[in-house]
Motif scaffolding. Sequence first.
Motif, PDB file in Angstrom:
ATOM      1  N   LEU A 146     -13.984  12.095  -2.330  1.00  0.00           N
ATOM      2  CA  LEU A 146     -14.207  12.005  -3.780  1.00  0.00           C
ATOM      3  C   LEU A 146     -12.902  12.233  -4.537  1.00  0.00           C
ATOM      4  O   LEU A 146     -12.605  11.524  -5.500  1.00  0.00           O
ATOM      5  CB  LEU A 146     -15.246  13.041  -4.242  1.00  0.00           C
ATOM      6  N   ASN A 147     -12.121  13.213  -4.100  1.00  0.00           N
ATOM      7  CA  ASN A 147     -10.868  13.500  -4.809  1.00  0.00           C
ATOM      8  C   ASN A 147      -9.768  12.485  -4.499  1.00  0.00           C
ATOM      9  O   ASN A 147      -8.824  12.355  -5.262  1.00  0.00           O
ATOM     10  CB  ASN A 147     -10.391  14.921  -4.484  1.00  0.00           C
ATOM     11  N   ILE A 148      -9.889  11.788  -3.390  1.00  0.00           N
ATOM     12  CA  ILE A 148      -8.871  10.782  -3.046  1.00  0.00           C
ATOM     13  C   ILE A 148      -9.248   9.396  -3.576  1.00  0.00           C
ATOM     14  O   ILE A 148      -8.431   8.702  -4.152  1.00  0.00           O
ATOM     15  CB  ILE A 148      -8.654  10.728  -1.506  1.00  0.00           C
ATOM     16  N   VAL A 149     -10.511   8.993  -3.372  1.00  0.00           N
ATOM     17  CA  VAL A 149     -10.922   7.615  -3.687  1.00  0.00           C
ATOM     18  C   VAL A 149     -11.784   7.549  -4.947  1.00  0.00           C
ATOM     19  O   VAL A 149     -11.820   6.541  -5.618  1.00  0.00           O
ATOM     20  CB  VAL A 149     -11.675   6.999  -2.480  1.00  0.00           C
ATOM     21  N   ASN A 150     -12.516   8.621  -5.259  1.00  0.00           N
ATOM     22  CA  ASN A 150     -13.332   8.686  -6.484  1.00  0.00           C
ATOM     23  C   ASN A 150     -14.344   7.530  -6.554  1.00  0.00           C
ATOM     24  O   ASN A 150     -14.359   6.768  -7.506  1.00  0.00           O
ATOM     25  CB  ASN A 150     -12.376   8.675  -7.692  1.00  0.00           C
ATOM     26  N   THR A 189       0.846  -1.176   0.000  1.00  0.00           N
ATOM     27  CA  THR A 189       0.000   0.000   0.000  1.00  0.00           C
ATOM     28  C   THR A 189       0.890   1.237   0.000  1.00  0.00           C
ATOM     29  O   THR A 189       1.688   1.423   0.919  1.00  0.00           O
ATOM     30  CB  THR A 189      -0.907   0.018   1.254  1.00  0.00           C
ATOM     31  N   ARG A 228      -1.372  -2.213  -7.704  1.00  0.00           N
ATOM     32  CA  ARG A 228      -2.176  -1.604  -8.769  1.00  0.00           C
ATOM     33  C   ARG A 228      -2.579  -0.191  -8.402  1.00  0.00           C
ATOM     34  O   ARG A 228      -2.924   0.099  -7.256  1.00  0.00           O
ATOM     35  CB  ARG A 228      -3.431  -2.432  -9.024  1.00  0.00           C
ATOM     36  N   ALA A 268     -19.593  11.196 -11.199  1.00  0.00           N
ATOM     37  CA  ALA A 268     -19.550   9.731 -11.127  1.00  0.00           C
ATOM     38  C   ALA A 268     -20.201   9.176  -9.865  1.00  0.00           C
ATOM     39  O   ALA A 268     -20.401   7.971  -9.752  1.00  0.00           O
ATOM     40  CB  ALA A 268     -18.102   9.249 -11.206  1.00  0.00           C
ATOM     41  N   ILE A 327      -2.184   6.559  -5.608  1.00  0.00           N
ATOM     42  CA  ILE A 327      -2.382   5.553  -4.565  1.00  0.00           C
ATOM     43  C   ILE A 327      -2.226   4.179  -5.206  1.00  0.00           C
ATOM     44  O   ILE A 327      -2.856   3.897  -6.227  1.00  0.00           O
ATOM     45  CB  ILE A 327      -3.777   5.694  -3.918  1.00  0.00           C
ATOM     46  N   GLY A 360     -10.235   4.797  -9.363  1.00  0.00           N
ATOM     47  CA  GLY A 360     -11.569   5.246  -8.986  1.00  0.00           C
ATOM     48  C   GLY A 360     -12.546   5.151 -10.142  1.00  0.00           C
ATOM     49  O   GLY A 360     -12.242   4.605 -11.199  1.00  0.00           O
ATOM     50  N   ALA A 361     -13.733   5.711  -9.912  1.00  0.00           N
ATOM     51  CA  ALA A 361     -14.843   5.545 -10.856  1.00  0.00           C
ATOM     52  C   ALA A 361     -14.629   6.353 -12.137  1.00  0.00           C
ATOM     53  O   ALA A 361     -15.163   6.011 -13.188  1.00  0.00           O
ATOM     54  CB  ALA A 361     -16.147   5.945 -10.183  1.00  0.00           C
ATOM     55  N   SER A 362     -13.864   7.452 -12.059  1.00  0.00           N
ATOM     56  CA  SER A 362     -13.695   8.301 -13.249  1.00  0.00           C
ATOM     57  C   SER A 362     -12.288   8.894 -13.306  1.00  0.00           C
ATOM     58  O   SER A 362     -12.109  10.051 -13.699  1.00  0.00           O
ATOM     59  CB  SER A 362     -14.761   9.399 -13.274  1.00  0.00           C
ATOM     60  N   ASP A 363     -11.313   8.088 -12.893  1.00  0.00           N
ATOM     61  CA  ASP A 363      -9.889   8.446 -13.042  1.00  0.00           C
ATOM     62  C   ASP A 363      -9.469   9.694 -12.266  1.00  0.00           C
ATOM     63  O   ASP A 363      -8.477  10.329 -12.619  1.00  0.00           O
ATOM     64  CB  ASP A 363      -9.524   8.633 -14.529  1.00  0.00           C
ATOM     65  N   VAL A 364     -10.190  10.020 -11.208  1.00  0.00           N
ATOM     66  CA  VAL A 364      -9.838  11.187 -10.399  1.00  0.00           C
ATOM     67  C   VAL A 364      -9.056  10.786  -9.145  1.00  0.00           C
ATOM     68  O   VAL A 364      -8.365  11.600  -8.546  1.00  0.00           O
ATOM     69  CB  VAL A 364     -11.102  11.989 -10.010  1.00  0.00           C
ATOM     70  N   ALA A 365      -9.117   9.509  -8.763  1.00  0.00           N
ATOM     71  CA  ALA A 365      -8.529   9.074  -7.487  1.00  0.00           C
ATOM     72  C   ALA A 365      -7.087   9.547  -7.339  1.00  0.00           C
ATOM     73  O   ALA A 365      -6.337   9.594  -8.312  1.00  0.00           O
ATOM     74  CB  ALA A 365      -8.600   7.555  -7.369  1.00  0.00           C
ATOM     75  N   GLY A 366      -6.720   9.914  -6.107  1.00  0.00           N
ATOM     76  CA  GLY A 366      -5.355  10.307  -5.813  1.00  0.00           C
ATOM     77  C   GLY A 366      -5.078  11.796  -5.923  1.00  0.00           C
ATOM     78  O   GLY A 366      -3.950  12.225  -5.777  1.00  0.00           O
ATOM     79  N   GLU A 367      -6.115  12.596  -6.156  1.00  0.00           N
ATOM     80  CA  GLU A 367      -5.905  14.050  -6.284  1.00  0.00           C
ATOM     81  C   GLU A 367      -5.759  14.686  -4.899  1.00  0.00           C
ATOM     82  O   GLU A 367      -6.571  15.514  -4.453  1.00  0.00           O
ATOM     83  CB  GLU A 367      -7.045  14.700  -7.067  1.00  0.00           C
ATOM     84  N   THR A 423     -16.592   0.786  -6.278  1.00  0.00           N
ATOM     85  CA  THR A 423     -15.839   1.627  -5.354  1.00  0.00           C
ATOM     86  C   THR A 423     -16.840   2.348  -4.455  1.00  0.00           C
ATOM     87  O   THR A 423     -17.682   3.101  -4.944  1.00  0.00           O
ATOM     88  CB  THR A 423     -14.997   2.660  -6.122  1.00  0.00           C
ATOM     89  N   PRO A 440     -15.484  15.480 -12.697  1.00  0.00           N
ATOM     90  CA  PRO A 440     -15.678  14.067 -13.071  1.00  0.00           C
ATOM     91  C   PRO A 440     -15.956  13.166 -11.858  1.00  0.00           C
ATOM     92  O   PRO A 440     -16.633  12.149 -11.996  1.00  0.00           O
ATOM     93  CB  PRO A 440     -14.349  13.668 -13.728  1.00  0.00           C
ATOM     94  N   GLU A 459     -18.039   5.369  -6.623  1.00  0.00           N
ATOM     95  CA  GLU A 459     -19.325   5.414  -7.324  1.00  0.00           C
ATOM     96  C   GLU A 459     -20.450   5.782  -6.375  1.00  0.00           C
ATOM     97  O   GLU A 459     -21.444   6.368  -6.780  1.00  0.00           O
ATOM     98  CB  GLU A 459     -19.651   4.042  -7.912  1.00  0.00           C
ATOM     99  N   PHE A 515     -13.679  17.578  -7.760  1.00  0.00           N
ATOM    100  CA  PHE A 515     -13.521  17.661  -9.210  1.00  0.00           C
ATOM    101  C   PHE A 515     -14.796  17.191  -9.903  1.00  0.00           C
ATOM    102  O   PHE A 515     -15.404  16.211  -9.503  1.00  0.00           O
ATOM    103  CB  PHE A 515     -12.335  16.806  -9.677  1.00  0.00           C
ATOM    104  N   LEU A 573      -2.465   0.084  -4.440  1.00  0.00           N
ATOM    105  CA  LEU A 573      -2.954  -0.942  -3.534  1.00  0.00           C
ATOM    106  C   LEU A 573      -2.658  -2.296  -4.155  1.00  0.00           C
ATOM    107  O   LEU A 573      -3.098  -2.589  -5.262  1.00  0.00           O
ATOM    108  CB  LEU A 573      -4.468  -0.785  -3.329  1.00  0.00           C
ATOM    109  N   GLU A 574      -1.895  -3.098  -3.450  1.00  0.00           N
ATOM    110  CA  GLU A 574      -1.518  -4.427  -3.948  1.00  0.00           C
ATOM    111  C   GLU A 574      -0.964  -4.359  -5.367  1.00  0.00           C
ATOM    112  O   GLU A 574      -1.350  -5.132  -6.240  1.00  0.00           O
ATOM    113  CB  GLU A 574      -2.716  -5.370  -3.865  1.00  0.00           C
ATOM    114  N   LEU A 598      -4.882   2.907  -7.895  1.00  0.00           N
ATOM    115  CA  LEU A 598      -6.299   3.164  -7.668  1.00  0.00           C
ATOM    116  C   LEU A 598      -6.715   4.303  -8.600  1.00  0.00           C
ATOM    117  O   LEU A 598      -6.195   5.423  -8.488  1.00  0.00           O
ATOM    118  CB  LEU A 598      -6.532   3.578  -6.210  1.00  0.00           C
TER     119      LEU A 598
END
Lengths: 325, 325
Positions: free
Chosen positions: B258-262, A136, A155, B298, A150, A159-166, B136, B294, B264, B292, A152-153, A157
């Motif tokens: 939402l901005n970290i995990v994004n 992690t 891969r 989502a 981010i 998220g649902a619309s490619d925003v994760a990790g902002e 998610t 997107p 559904e 954001f 995890l294992e 992360l």
Amino acid sequence: MRYVIGVDLGGTKFAVGAVAVDGSRTEAFDSAPTHAERDADDVVARIASMVRSVMDRTIAATAAAPDDFLGLGIGAPGPLRRADGMVVVAPNLGWRDYPLRDRLQSATGLATVLDNDANCATLAEWWVGAAKGATTVVGMTIGTGIGGGIILEGRLLHGASDVAGEIGHTTIETSGRRCKCGNYGCLEAYASGPAIADRAREALEGNGASMLRTMTGGDLRALTAEHVYNAARDGDEVAKEVVRDTARYLGTGVANLLNIVNPEVVVLAGGVTDAGELILAPLRAEVRKRAFRPAVDAVRIVPGALGSRAGVIGAAAAFLAERRV
Amino acid sequence: MRYVIGVDLGGTKFAVGAVAVDGSRTEAFDSAPTHAERDADDVVARIASMVRSVMDRTIAATAAAPDDFLGLGIGAPGPLRRADGMVVVAPNLGWRDYPLRDRLQSATGLATVLDNDANCATLAEWWVGAAKGATTVVGMTIGTGIGGGIILEGRLLHGASDVAGEIGHTTIETSGRRCKCGNYGCLEAYASGPAIADRAREALEGNGASMLRTMTGGDLRALTAEHVYNAARDGDEVAKEVVRDTARYLGTGVANLLNIVNPEVVVLAGGVTDAGELILAPLRAEVRKRAFRPAVDAVRIVPGALGSRAGVIGAAAAFLAERRV
């Protein structure tokens, strides 16, 4: 050895390299100014030209054949859509709804995968860098903006619309400083390079003596985060306070990630890490104050090991991950 | 039909039920006061007694045989260690380093799995509730405290040391209100039930008229979040402002996720959801302002569908997930 071409596209410059599929080395690394003010297709043509040159130089320097290049990964500022390879909005590039993946694929003839630049940098540090082998991982790239990724294992992360990790656009002060994203109180509005310079200029509005006034020849508009780190290292009190505050803000953002994601490794990259322990020591102290003890005990907070090549290496890794080569 | 016993252990009460392995129903649901001030072993003995009674009633009411009970899942306040089933620190229970899983396993004779209570509630809403089938999911349980859980591709994110998902203890004001965890500016310090009551009492320190003064018979110490919701619904201006602020704080916390995990789906559960659209509408508006686009487009932000049974159903789901039955 087989290779994947990695491309790191930023607002100021882009970089290209041929990354060995086992991550062991990067051949023919090169970079050039982006000139984002020109047409997007023009930028793509110049990237494609550098890709060809990198391939030629790799073939010349190694035993590689043209068939040994499996494809191309490109990391670009978000938000973007991986499914159709679109850059949705890229303020630093001035692009909107641009089909970067397909244009670059046409221009190079290489199968192409698009991902977020900070995601790529984090993936590289997990693959062959400071977070190698960790389950992690949270990565933060702190420069003109603050990006994040981010893992995890093994891969990313998305998220649902490619925003994760902002991570840069999470609120740490609900009624705080205005951010370029339109929000108030984002981490980026406090701890990006330009935000650090802004806060230093504000601190200088009093009458206190500071070498920051003279470092820029009296023109405070030219002040950068790097000036602030250098002055702090030389003992300047104003600069030291700005650095302490920066560490506190970044530590708050990192602590939030510890309580949400509970990573084994947090990798910090980008300009801010030039400040070294000057930032890292108080940042770690702030994290210890704010995050849950078992999360603090489980994490290593470290600077990235790959420097300015992380984006290129990670873009290649993103290609390999998506194509599961 | 086979069953798993679910146990939801809280600071005030505990609940037990027999959950069908397909999640289709919960038999013989029951609850009782925890009396955490008594010895931990005493609490375990009373839980085990209720487990036996739930099993007996399930056998009597259905075609189940004693062998049809596969095991037991228990959700407890964290921080905890799943690997050895220890409750590390539970301020609401007054426990520290208590081997809850093994004690309960001995007392019931059922194979037992321990997980965090908010993780369990989130898992239940993903399994058979408001987030059913989503890839998610972020869950927030807002009551005496604010807990959370994160589900990625059908699996709970636990992190490196079982702390992941502690959304209530993320900073939204770096120099903000003191939180029970020792930190300053945690979301929980603004938007938990007791924090809502605290902010209402502070708002009443002025001289403005408010029905909140009379609702509690003049004793403001008895004021609860529920009083505030009821008064707001009746048009009380002070209460309406407290509710608006609560929605703003919660919206900030949700936007950060939402901005970290994004995700559904964001599922909100616990006392605060009694306020319904009074909270949800301004909360969603705050999220739209802060996250954001997107990520906002989502996500669905919805109240939980399982009410007070989520913890029991999710504890059973946690058993099934860990044993991969």
